[in-house]
Design a protein around this motif. Structure first.
Motif, PDB file in Angstrom:
ATOM      1  N   ALA A  45       0.835  -1.197   0.000  1.00  0.00           N
ATOM      2  CA  ALA A  45       0.000   0.000   0.000  1.00  0.00           C
ATOM      3  C   ALA A  45       0.869   1.246   0.000  1.00  0.00           C
ATOM      4  O   ALA A  45       1.878   1.311   0.696  1.00  0.00           O
ATOM      5  CB  ALA A  45      -0.897  -0.008   1.240  1.00  0.00           C
ATOM      6  N   VAL A 161      -5.190   7.036  -1.115  1.00  0.00           N
ATOM      7  CA  VAL A 161      -5.842   6.611   0.127  1.00  0.00           C
ATOM      8  C   VAL A 161      -6.785   5.447  -0.135  1.00  0.00           C
ATOM      9  O   VAL A 161      -6.782   4.435   0.581  1.00  0.00           O
ATOM     10  CB  VAL A 161      -6.604   7.790   0.762  1.00  0.00           C
ATOM     11  N   ARG A 165      -5.978   1.593   1.006  1.00  0.00           N
ATOM     12  CA  ARG A 165      -6.857   0.871   1.927  1.00  0.00           C
ATOM     13  C   ARG A 165      -7.222  -0.499   1.366  1.00  0.00           C
ATOM     14  O   ARG A 165      -7.153  -1.521   2.072  1.00  0.00           O
ATOM     15  CB  ARG A 165      -8.128   1.695   2.166  1.00  0.00           C
ATOM     16  N   CYS A 169      -6.152  -4.256   2.727  1.00  0.00           N
ATOM     17  CA  CYS A 169      -7.131  -5.284   3.074  1.00  0.00           C
ATOM     18  C   CYS A 169      -6.855  -6.597   2.350  1.00  0.00           C
ATOM     19  O   CYS A 169      -7.397  -7.647   2.720  1.00  0.00           O
ATOM     20  CB  CYS A 169      -8.538  -4.816   2.688  1.00  0.00           C
ATOM     21  N   TYR A 174      -2.671  -2.925  -5.682  1.00  0.00           N
ATOM     22  CA  TYR A 174      -2.662  -1.455  -5.689  1.00  0.00           C
ATOM     23  C   TYR A 174      -2.662  -0.889  -7.104  1.00  0.00           C
ATOM     24  O   TYR A 174      -3.466  -0.021  -7.449  1.00  0.00           O
ATOM     25  CB  TYR A 174      -1.446  -0.938  -4.919  1.00  0.00           C
ATOM     26  N   GLY A 209     -10.249   6.193   3.645  1.00  0.00           N
ATOM     27  CA  GLY A 209      -9.281   5.412   4.416  1.00  0.00           C
ATOM     28  C   GLY A 209      -9.915   4.468   5.410  1.00  0.00           C
ATOM     29  O   GLY A 209      -9.202   3.703   6.075  1.00  0.00           O
ATOM     30  N   LYS A 210     -11.257   4.481   5.509  1.00  0.00           N
ATOM     31  CA  LYS A 210     -11.952   3.639   6.487  1.00  0.00           C
ATOM     32  C   LYS A 210     -12.918   2.660   5.829  1.00  0.00           C
ATOM     33  O   LYS A 210     -13.807   2.126   6.496  1.00  0.00           O
ATOM     34  CB  LYS A 210     -12.720   4.515   7.478  1.00  0.00           C
ATOM     35  N   CYS A 213     -13.123  -3.758   4.683  1.00  0.00           N
ATOM     36  CA  CYS A 213     -12.464  -4.792   3.896  1.00  0.00           C
ATOM     37  C   CYS A 213     -13.504  -5.809   3.414  1.00  0.00           C
ATOM     38  O   CYS A 213     -14.373  -6.233   4.181  1.00  0.00           O
ATOM     39  CB  CYS A 213     -11.403  -5.502   4.732  1.00  0.00           C
TER      40      CYS A 213
END
Length: 237
Positions: A45, A161, A165, A169, A174, A209-210, A213
């Motif tokens: 990441a 971001v 993330r 997960c 990426y 960013g939250k 997953c």
């Protein structure tokens, strides 16, 4: 004959013009569905680039001033809309309250929407709370968002971001994530994020960013954007 418009009824009438729901214009295509298939190899990441604040407090002060001026332009439009619909065209009781409000719209987007909507109102004859005028105002919002579209290079921190993330997960490679999302959702994200001020953009990055997953990506991205897009323009309660 002018109608009497007071309180919630004015908000309801103004809301029907479409001025408070620009998310449809920004996300009309592309934010639904599942994420692209993951590649077999996982890349590490990549952290989002640190925010650059070269001008510091002066930059913040300038943006705050521009935000207040743009909000006032929006209030001038709402006041004239109120006076058009009201039997007593002697000002709008909530004008000062309006000027004290802040939203998530960028000053440029807010001012462009305000000025275009006011010009459309002044050209329009008769009752403005009609589908014909609503179409004019929706056009104003769409054009303002097009004019403030984020350059592709400025989308990179948000992609970093988001894909960081997903890569963390283990959901997506990426590099595959970056390419697939930029090609698929890039135009919609550039349009939506471009309409936001710095506060809105910070909230979007934090939300990206939250992400959960293993969750469905499209609805999660929309869920990050929708509250901010719905807060681009203020209407009286």
């Amino acid at each position: 004959m002018k109608r009497t418009i007071r309180g919630p009824s004015f908000r309801a009438a103004a809301s029907r013009l479409g001025v408070a729901s620009l998310i449809a214009a920004a996300l009309a295509s592309g934010c639904g569905g599942s994420p692209p298939p993951a590649a077999s190899a996982k890349a590490p990441a990549r952290p989002a680039p640190a925010a650059r604040d070269g001008q510091g407090a002066r930059t913040v002060a300038v943006e705050q001033r521009e935000q207040r001026e743009a909000q006032r332009a929006w209030c001038v439009y709402l006041e004239e809309l109120y006076e058009r619909a009201s039997e007593q065209a002697n000002g709008w009781p909530k004008f000062e309250e309006c000027t004290q409000r802040t939203t998530m719209a960028s000053p440029r987007m807010l001012r462009a929407t305000s000025e275009c909507s006011l010009a459309a109102l002044r050209r329009f004859e008769g009752d403005p709370f009609t589908p014909a005028y609503a179409e004019e105002v929706s056009r104003c919002g769409a054009e303002a968002m097009t004019a403030t579209t984020l350059p592709r290079s400025d989308l990179a921190p948000y992609m970093a971001v988001l894909c960081g993330r997903l890569a963390g997960c283990g959901d997506l490679d990426y590099a595959t994530c970056r390419q697939s999302l930029e090609d698929g959702l890039g135009p919609q994200l550039e349009r939506a994020i471009g309409a936001m001020n710095s506060r809105g953009r910070q909230e979007v990055r934090a939300c990206f960013g939250k992400l959960e997953c293993g969750g469905d990506l499209g609805p999660q991205i929309s869920a990050c954007l929708e509250p901010i897009m719905d807060d681009l323009l203020w209407l009286p309660g």
